[in-house]
Design a protein around this motif. Structure first.
Motif, PDB file in Angstrom:
ATOM      1  N   ARG A  49     -10.580  -6.665   4.396  1.00 26.13           N
ATOM      2  CA  ARG A  49     -11.102  -7.423   2.994  1.00 26.13           C
ATOM      3  C   ARG A  49     -12.368  -7.630   3.250  1.00 26.13           C
ATOM      4  O   ARG A  49     -12.297  -7.486   3.410  1.00 26.13           O
ATOM      5  N   ARG A  89     -17.251  -5.491   4.374  1.00 25.08           N
ATOM      6  CA  ARG A  89     -15.721  -5.419   4.590  1.00 25.08           C
ATOM      7  C   ARG A  89     -15.950  -5.632   5.846  1.00 25.08           C
ATOM      8  O   ARG A  89     -15.781  -5.246   6.955  1.00 25.08           O
ATOM      9  N   GLN A 102      -7.889   1.306  -3.387  1.00 22.68           N
ATOM     10  CA  GLN A 102      -8.960   0.589  -4.565  1.00 22.68           C
ATOM     11  C   GLN A 102      -9.778  -1.143  -4.158  1.00 22.68           C
ATOM     12  O   GLN A 102     -10.025  -0.950  -5.157  1.00 22.68           O
ATOM     13  N   GLY A 103      -8.298  -1.033  -3.646  1.00 23.68           N
ATOM     14  CA  GLY A 103      -8.560  -2.739  -3.451  1.00 23.68           C
ATOM     15  C   GLY A 103      -7.836  -3.300  -4.585  1.00 23.68           C
ATOM     16  O   GLY A 103      -7.437  -2.531  -5.315  1.00 23.68           O
ATOM     17  N   TRP A 161      -5.479  -2.960   6.800  1.00 22.03           N
ATOM     18  CA  TRP A 161      -5.812  -3.692   5.386  1.00 22.03           C
ATOM     19  C   TRP A 161      -7.115  -3.742   6.153  1.00 22.03           C
ATOM     20  O   TRP A 161      -7.466  -4.795   6.980  1.00 22.03           O
ATOM     21  N   TRP A 196      -9.189   5.537   1.680  1.00 18.68           N
ATOM     22  CA  TRP A 196      -9.422   4.157   1.186  1.00 18.68           C
ATOM     23  C   TRP A 196      -7.928   4.134   0.053  1.00 18.68           C
ATOM     24  O   TRP A 196      -8.566   4.684  -1.015  1.00 18.68           O
ATOM     25  N   CYS A 247       0.466  -1.513  -0.023  1.00 20.09           N
ATOM     26  CA  CYS A 247       0.077  -0.613   0.257  1.00 20.09           C
ATOM     27  C   CYS A 247       0.871   1.388  -0.364  1.00 20.09           C
ATOM     28  O   CYS A 247       1.580   1.466   0.529  1.00 20.09           O
ATOM     29  N   TYR A 264      -9.060  -6.926  -1.158  1.00 21.09           N
ATOM     30  CA  TYR A 264      -8.130  -6.087  -0.652  1.00 21.09           C
ATOM     31  C   TYR A 264      -8.015  -4.651  -0.362  1.00 21.09           C
ATOM     32  O   TYR A 264      -6.855  -4.426  -0.885  1.00 21.09           O
ATOM     33  N   TYR A 265      -8.301  -4.332   0.825  1.00 22.04           N
ATOM     34  CA  TYR A 265      -8.139  -2.250   0.689  1.00 22.04           C
ATOM     35  C   TYR A 265      -7.113  -1.979   1.808  1.00 22.04           C
ATOM     36  O   TYR A 265      -7.339  -2.999   3.028  1.00 22.04           O
ATOM     37  N   CYS A 266      -6.536  -1.304   1.601  1.00 21.79           N
ATOM     38  CA  CYS A 266      -5.077  -0.502   3.216  1.00 21.79           C
ATOM     39  C   CYS A 266      -6.399   1.088   3.416  1.00 21.79           C
ATOM     40  O   CYS A 266      -6.945   1.199   2.087  1.00 21.79           O
TER      41      CYS A 266
END
Length: 126
Positions: free
Chosen positions: A37, A44, A118-119, A35, A116, A21, A93-95
């Motif tokens: 997900r 989420r 974009q995943g 993180w 956030w 990230c 997975y998103y940071c």
């Protein structure tokens, strides 16, 4: 701050991946990062968080002992090393980040995080 997550892919069960990230600003060093997900059809969920200086981390029980979060503030980057992957780890997975100089990690709610990425998709085959 803008976040760019990368490193996802297709891996067999038991394999490993490392997500990254990258933040757009040097002030990233003053942000706590997490993180999350999201699996298909599910909410989420929190995975792990790390404080601004990397001094404290907090893991969801489901990934404890398999995933490791770390950061390199000189590179404006947070990493998520994922080992012993399972099919149930399949998700986007998103940071996420928020400005915080707290010394203890542990904010697990999405509402705590202001920024956030974009995943990136992680698919674990059985």
């Amino acid at each position: 701050v803008q976040l760019q997550a990368s490193g996802g892919g297709l891996v067999q069960a038991g394999g490993s991946l490392r997500l990254s990230c990258v933040a757009s600003e040097r002030t990233f060093s003053t942000y706590a990062v997490a993180w999350f997900r999201q699996a298909p059809g599910k909410e989420r969920e929190f995975v792990v968080s790390i404080t601004w200086n990397g001094g404290s981390t907090y893991y969801a029980d489901s990934v404890k002992g398999r995933f490791t979060i770390s950061r390199d503030n000189t590179k404006n980057t947070v990493y998520l090393q994922m080992n012993s992957l399972k099919p149930e780890d399949t998700a986007v997975y998103y940071c996420a980040a928020h400005l915080s100089l707290r010394s203890v990690a542990g904010r697990t709610q999405r509402e705590h995080y202001d920024y956030w990425g974009q995943g990136t998709l992680v698919t674990v085959s059985s």
